[in-house]
Write a protein that holds these residues in place. Structure first.
Motif: not given
Length: 644
Positions: A465-480
């Motif tokens: 079925g139709p779906s969606r993918v998010s591409l994310i860019r961020c500063y990252k620690s393991l949990l945040y």
């Protein structure tokens, strides 16, 4: 015969270590060199194994770079250590003229301040004790049996698939290896401790290894907070994990090393010690105390003050190390119960420390939610226990090591595994299938200022079925995540969609970001149907920096209660049954004998650390993490030592 078997097992360990090192996806030559180097070190100084074992378990993990979960860097290096120690001990048995410095360590490695209270009370015995062979051999046999049960119960999968490993048969290997490494360490330990010249140094080397790992984690926690939140900025909830990469799916792993290691700071301490001996212990304790607060873990914030109480209360006659390693003198538990004054002093110190920490608003908020969190976990435990379906075999032997994530997840509404590698029909390409409704992110980490545009290209196909993918860019620690920017890719049902999306530079105005932080490029299924990602490429400043699949891709999960029990005994019951609990219980028997080190006040800090980690398992399934299992059982081996 014994010498021949030792050399044969050492050769097997070295061959296995070199084989695993050669399979390393990033630095195989360096990994192999490490195996050979550590083998030489442990051959020349077998006692170094006591320090290398706990140190490598914590430090030697390159998951963000390698993406490996089943095999870690410490696997091959510890096999090299076992090989060297095995050959070294065989050489000693064949040539009694070998000088004792082989059994001690590098020249100048003895720290008199750490070992002043440890006297060579042991005499050579010439063999491993029968009781130790029985209980630890039983653990080895039980582990292998439970691994085989789990192996055949779980679906087939790729050992190199770092995304689905928690749900395929290789998870049985991942969980079981921690027990087997601990058995190998214990047997070598029991042989070495019978040499009179070795006994007084074993605890010193073991302490050095644990404290090295503790310092590594504590400094890592401080650096993480300095980068992402500010060293003393507790205005926002931020749970630091430090360089403990097994927390990519959550858990109390960083708390485990803090609780295990803190009491060992005071192992071998005397009140009449030099100013330097007092100063480094106090400074180290402050650093670890900061790390404890930075984790914002309720159980850790409660257990460490209790460990302070126990350490102070055990004190007698100006020394924490008053009784001999042969078990003479007062049992440390009896001392703990009889020292009312010291117990009161320790309790006062613990209460003051705990009350001071509670003045931090974010810490107080964590404890305000304790009742709700406890109720959620209790209901989760009831639900997980109810899945035994009253089958006699499941109650007796469990469903096998590695099966708990599948059992806990199977009755839910989510499809599993959340991510999985998939080869094309012609075997020419590999894609990754991502399931919906999971807070799981496929990530690539890089060190960068985030101010250059990043282009992500690839092909996505929705399944069912139709779906969606998010591409994310961020500063990252393991949990945040911070300064997040994202874009979406829509895909029709069962249609392949080619995309090329530019993710803009990041906003670096987050107050806590004092220096360049880790940058993450992640994908996440935000639609209602599974998607298949292939031919994924990252271009930075017009240059290709990575493509999928490579070892530099990893995954993190924001929710782990759905595939974990969050209770150690319950985890063992589901995977290994009542027999598994009984086998682990048998390991306590050597500790209860007269003359065991567990009964000596000298090693009471080790016993206090072990009690702390056992209490922590009441709210966390730490035993499913191999390095924690191996390190905890090494404490059991030390405390079960007895003079022959």
């Amino acid at each position: 015969m014994l010498s021949f078997l030792s050399q044969l097992m050492a050769a097997v360990c070295l061959a296995a270590g070199l084989l695993l090192a050669g399979m390393h996806p990033v630095w195989p030559l360096a990994q192999a060199a490490g195996v050979l180097g550590l083998a030489v070190v442990c051959y020349r100084w077998p006692l170094m194994l006591a320090a290398l074992f706990p140190g490598l378990l914590v430090i030697a993990d390159g998951y963000p770079v390698t993406g490996q979960i089943v095999v870690n860097e410490w696997d091959s290096w510890l096999l090299g250590c076992f090989a060297g120690a095995g050959w070294g001990m065989a050489a000693m048995r064949e040539n009694t003229a070998i000088p004792d410095n082989r059994s001690v360590g590098p020249p100048g490695s003895d720290d008199p301040a750490l070992t002043s209270a440890l006297t060579p009370a042991l005499t050579p015995a010439g063999g491993v004790w029968r009781l130790e062979l029985i209980v630890w051999g039983l653990l080895a046999v039980g582990t292998i049996a439970s691994m085989l049960i789990g192996w055949f119960a779980l679906p087939d999968g790729l050992a190199v698939d770092p995304f689905a490993v928690y749900f395929n048969r290789w998870n049985a290997v991942r969980e079981g290896k921690g027990f087997l490494y601990a058995v190998a360490f214990a047997l070598i330990w029991f042989v070495r401790v019978q040499r009179k010249s070795d006994a007084k140094r074993l605890l010193t080397f073991f302490q050095i290894g644990v404290l090295t790992a503790l310092a590594y984690v504590s400094v890592g926690v401080a650096v993480e907070r300095a980068v992402y939140q500010g060293l003393f900025d507790f205005t926002e909830t931020y749970r630091a994990t430090g360089p403990v990469w097994t927390m990519h799916v959550g858990g109390h792993h960083v708390d485990a090393i803090l609780v295990l290691g803190f009491p060992l700071i005071w192992l071998g301490y005397r009140l009449n010690a030099s100013v330097w001996q007092v100063a480094w212990r106090l400074a180290f304790s402050v650093l670890v105390g900061y790390a404890v607060v930075a984790t914002l873990s309720r159980i850790t914030l409660a257990l460490v003050p209790l460990e302070v109480v126990a350490l102070v209360a055990v004190n007698r006659g100006g020394s924490l190390t008053g009784d001999g390693l042969d078990g003479s003198g007062t049992h440390w538990l009896k001392r703990l119960g009889s020292r009312g004054v010291w117990c009161g002093v320790g309790l006062l110190l613990g209460c003051v420390a705990f009350a001071s920490v509670l003045q931090i608003p974010t810490v107080r908020q964590r404890f305000d939610r304790s009742a709700q969190s406890g109720e959620t976990r209790f209901m989760h435990w009831q639900d997980a226990l109810g899945r035994n379906q009253n089958l006699v075999t499941q109650w007796l032997v469990g469903s096998g090591l590695g099966t708990v994530p599948t059992r806990v997840t199977s009755s839910g509404q989510r499809a599993y595994p959340p991510l999985q590698l998939q080869a094309s029909a012609d075997g020419e390409s590999i894609s990754v299938v991502m399931k919906p409704d999971w807070p799981v992110y496929l990530e690539h980490w890089t060190l960068d200022d985030g101010q250059t545009p990043m282009r992500v290209t690839g092909t996505v196909r929705s399944v069912g079925g139709p779906s969606r993918v998010s591409l994310i860019r961020c500063y990252k620690s393991l949990l945040y995540s911070y300064a997040t920017t994202s874009k979406r890719v829509e895909c029709g049902a069962d249609q392949a969609t080619r995309f090329s999306i530019e993710l803009p530079p990041l906003n670096a105005t987050k107050p806590g970001l004092r220096w360049s932080a880790v940058q993450s490029i992640a994908t996440h299924v935000s639609g209602k149907h599974p998607v298949e990602l292939s031919d994924l490429k990252l271009e930075y400043g017009g240059q290709l920096i990575d493509s999928f699949p490579t070892s530099k891709w990893m995954f993190t999960c924001d929710e782990h209660l759905t595939w974990r029990t969050k209770n150690g005994p319950l985890h063992v019951l589901l995977s290994s049954g009542l027999l598994g609990l009984a086998v682990l219980g048998c390991l306590v028997i050597p500790m209860l004998r007269p003359g065991s080190w567990f009964r000596s006040a000298e090693v009471s800090p080790i016993a206090i650390g072990l009690v702390g980690i056992v209490l922590m398992t009441s709210v966390s399934s730490l035993i499913d993490t191999p390095w924690i299992t191996a390190m905890t059982l090494s404490y059991v081996a030390v405390l079960g030592t007895r003079s022959p």
